[in-house]
Design an enzyme around this catalytic site. Structure first.
Site, PDB file in Angstrom:
ATOM      1  N   GLY A  23       6.217  -1.328  -4.478  1.00 29.25           N
ATOM      2  CA  GLY A  23       5.559  -1.474  -5.638  1.00 29.25           C
ATOM      3  C   GLY A  23       3.731  -1.380  -5.732  1.00 29.25           C
ATOM      4  N   PHE A  24       3.326  -1.923  -4.433  1.00 25.56           N
ATOM      5  CA  PHE A  24       1.974  -1.977  -4.308  1.00 25.56           C
ATOM      6  C   PHE A  24       1.480  -0.533  -4.129  1.00 25.56           C
ATOM      7  CE2 PHE A  24       4.290  -2.717  -0.404  1.00 25.56           C
ATOM      8  CZ  PHE A  24       4.067  -1.631   0.365  1.00 25.56           C
ATOM      9  N   GLY A  25       2.218   0.369  -3.374  1.00 23.15           N
ATOM     10  CA  GLY A  25       1.994   1.719  -2.819  1.00 23.15           C
ATOM     11  C   GLY A  25       2.853   2.250  -1.716  1.00 23.15           C
ATOM     12  N   VAL A  54       3.014   2.827   2.879  1.00 23.97           N
ATOM     13  CA  VAL A  54       2.501   2.537   4.058  1.00 23.97           C
ATOM     14  C   VAL A  54       2.419   3.686   5.078  1.00 23.97           C
ATOM     15  CG1 VAL A  54       2.704   0.915   6.125  1.00 23.97           C
ATOM     16  CG2 VAL A  54       3.069   0.041   3.699  1.00 23.97           C
ATOM     17  N   LYS A  94      -1.804   0.549   4.606  1.00 22.45           N
ATOM     18  CA  LYS A  94      -1.257   0.413   3.162  1.00 22.45           C
ATOM     19  C   LYS A  94      -2.207   1.092   2.360  1.00 22.45           C
ATOM     20  CE  LYS A  94       0.203  -3.610   1.973  1.00 22.45           C
ATOM     21  NZ  LYS A  94       0.284  -5.170   1.493  1.00 22.45           N
ATOM     22  N   ASP A 115       5.759 -14.650  -2.290  1.00 18.14           N
ATOM     23  CA  ASP A 115       6.530 -13.531  -2.308  1.00 18.14           C
ATOM     24  C   ASP A 115       7.077 -13.496  -1.001  1.00 18.14           C
ATOM     25  OD1 ASP A 115       7.823 -11.427  -3.336  1.00 18.14           O
ATOM     26  OD2 ASP A 115       6.040 -10.063  -2.996  1.00 18.14           O
TER      27      ASP A 115
END
Length: 635
Positions: free
Chosen positions: A358-360, A362, A376, A474
């Site tokens: 969800g962050f992007g 890697v 990342k 998390d």
């Protein structure tokens, strides 16, 4: 701020306006009004109207039965006040009801009668019809007919055939019926069956295909309810016609015949208004309206562009300024900064993707000296840079063997990247939580225990050992990375919260974390205050998942698979530990220790959970002194 349209939507809107100016007009031909019924017709208790038509009403302008008003495949046969819809290549189906709002019609096989109706055909739609199955209302039953076992084809012991006499007498050999989601995949037993039929039905609740009632009469109850089909699948030609208040006419061959208008004329694509001055004036009016609309559209797009430049860039610059301010204030803490060009060079223009979240994404890369790294790349930011600041601020303050090392970062315009040491063994999820039945990525109990201890030590350090106390928020297998020696390292601090050492309660703006690992107090204040004990809960859920996923036999246990796993493991602790360790006393104690610690960590009340310091002590201590938590945990 003005509404922003993407270039794709801008072009689409312009195309629609130009299409409105240039669409075909009526050809001037007329049609017999009986070709398209102006009033609904009734058959039995069901009323029909366009796009349905009587199968007998198929007349063109010359009276030949080769054109009709309605959609292909929507002809209704009224047989003794029983409306029937003929499905191409299948046969007539009884119409039960029509939902014009949702463009759905409910139909049933008239031969599906009796307590255990037989089936003899699949239901499919050919290219000449617009009918389709709506995904929201349709399930399927799968029938395996005339099955004979022998010559290496063995019927699984858990499969029992249909038992009702009416079905058995009509189909030779053994026959089976399953809900589509419950069709057994084991072995090649289905090769013993002469025919496999897929029958659509209305969605139904969960069923047990091994139940004798289901095999005798239950499937018949589902089959007789019928199923729904949808007709809302029109081509562009018919859409344009209906938007101009016309009705679509088609030839028997399936070709578009024309657009039938209310004034008795046939349009090539749509209907236009005819007047005494003819079509030319009508065309001029349409072109004028389209021209004005195009000018207004251009002005509107120009306004959007100005708004984007003024507000969009201002928002981006404000967010970037906030991050730059943070980096300046903490200049002695954060790691080395790289340009975006350097990041592209390190990753060979992002040639090898390691993962996506969800962050992007890697990507794998390397420095000029050959040192392997993981980069990342963060997505377009939707916050004021909080995730980026959290990650840099959190990891920059840490130095521990079980915490991932942040080597550097990139902040250049909208490009944001974080650079870490490369972990050749990926995440814990990759090894401990896949299907072990196919072999490959599995870890032994000793290695899993060492990983659990390492994660606990890393969390203890975050909660107590570093200069600023950090709550991760998390903790899950995906965020535990493994180096070449399978040493665990906690990663992904985008949701982390930095606190003063003396603080116990933490204030957060809303629920954060991953479903299944979030502590109760994080999403509901009635369970207490948010604190470092929230990480303890996530850790406990992860350890219990490690225990359950490591034993490939657990998924085959019907009792455990239908019950909340912590509840089941609490009630079957001893027998599970013995079976999981294969009568190895030392491993039995290791498994028991992980389970008991995990159960303590997921107590509903945060005050009943141990600290991570106590968790490390329990894992490294003797199993004999560990007691089970109260069973009230699972109420």
């Amino acid at each position: 701020m003005p509404l922003l349209l993407s270039p794709h939507h801008q072009l689409l809107l312009l195309f629609l306006l130009l299409a409105a100016a240039s669409h075909g007009v009526a050809s001037g031909a007329t049609y017999d009004s009986s070709m398209c019924l102006s009033e609904p017709f009734t058959c039995g208790a069901v009323s029909f109207s366009y796009p349905f038509y009587r199968s007998s009403d198929r007349k063109d302008v010359d009276g030949n039965e080769n054109s009709y008003c309605g959609y292909p495949g929507m002809g209704i046969v009224c047989d003794n006040d029983k409306p029937m819809l003929q499905l191409d290549g299948v046969g007539n189906y009884a119409v039960k009801s029509i939902d014009g709002t949702r463009a759905n019609v409910s139909i049933a096989d008239p031969e599906a009668v009796g307590s255990c109706p037989r089936v003899d055909h699949n239901v499919t739609f050919g290219p000449g019809t617009w009918l389709e199955f709506p995904n929201t209302t349709v399930d399927y039953l799968v029938f395996f007919l005339s099955c004979y076992f022998g010559a290496g084809l063995v019927k699984p012991a858990t499969l029992d055939p249909i038992t009702c006499s009416e079905f058995v007498s009509g189909v030779p050999g053994a026959s089976f019926v399953f809900p589509n989601e419950s069709v057994p995949a084991a072995g090649n037993w289905s090769q013993a069956c002469r025919q496999v039929i897929l029958v659509p039905v209305f969605k139904y609740g969960p069923v047990d295909p091994s139940n004798s009632t289901w095999r005798n009469t239950g499937y018949g109850d589902v089959l007789r309810q019928g199923f729904q089909v949808s007709w809302d699948n029109r081509p562009v030609s018919c859409t344009q016609c209906e938007e101009s208040n016309g009705r679509c006419a088609y030839k028997q061959t399936g070709e578009f015949h024309g657009c039938l208008c209310t004034n008795g004329q046939i349009g090539a694509r749509s209907c236009t208004t005819y007047n005494s001055t003819g079509q030319k004036k009508d065309r001029i009016k349409i072109y004028t309206i389209a021209g004005i609309s195009s000018i207004m559209l251009c002005l509107l797009l120009f306004a959007f562009w100005l708004g984007y430049k003024k507000y969009g860039r201002k928002k981006k610059s404000k967010e970037t300024a906030r991050i730059e301010s943070f980096l300046q204030k903490n200049g002695t803490i954060h790691p080395k900064r790289y340009t975006y060009a350097q990041v592209k060079r390190m990753t060979s223009s992002f040639a090898e993707k390691l993962g996506q979240g969800g962050f992007g994404a890697v990507y794998r890369g390397s420095f000029s000296d050959g040192r392997q790294i993981a980069v990342k790349m963060l997505k377009d930011y939707k916050t004021d840079g909080e995730d980026f600041i959290n990650e840099v601020a959190s990891i920059s303050r840490t130095s521990h063997v079980n915490i991932v090392t942040l080597i550097g970062f990139c902040l250049e315009g909208s490009k944001r990247a974080l650079i870490y040491d490369y972990m050749p063994n990926g995440s814990l999820e990759r090894y401990a939580f896949k299907d072990n039945s196919q072999g490959g990525n599995t870890l032994g109990w000793e290695k899993l225990f060492d990983i659990a201890v390492g994660i606990a030590r890393g969390l203890e350090y975050l909660h107590r050992g570093c200069n600023t106390r950090i709550v991760h928020f998390d903790i899950k297998p995906h965020n535990i990375l493994l180096d070449q020696d399978f040493c665990p390292k906690i990663s992904d601090f985008g949701l982390a919260k930095l606190c003063l050492n003396k603080e116990s309660a933490i204030s957060i703006g809303g629920a954060r974390g991953t479903i299944g690992y979030i502590a109760p107090e994080v999403y509901s204040k009635q369970f207490g205050v948010v604190s470092s004990k929230s990480d303890v809960y996530s850790y406990g859920m992860m350890v219990l998942e490690m225990v359950g996923a490591r034993d490939k036999n657990i998924s085959a246990n019907c009792e455990s698979s239908s019950q909340y796993f912590p509840q089941w493991i609490y009630e079957h602790l001893d027998e599970y530990c013995v079976s999981a360790s294969e009568i190895n006393g030392e491993i039995t104690e290791t498994v028991r220790k992980m389970i008991v610690v995990g159960l303590w960590c997921i107590q509903l009340s945060a005050t009943d959970r141990p600290t991570m310091t106590r968790v490390v002590e329990m894992l490294e201590g003797s199993t004999s002194v560990l007691e089970l938590p109260p069973k009230v945990l699972f109420s």
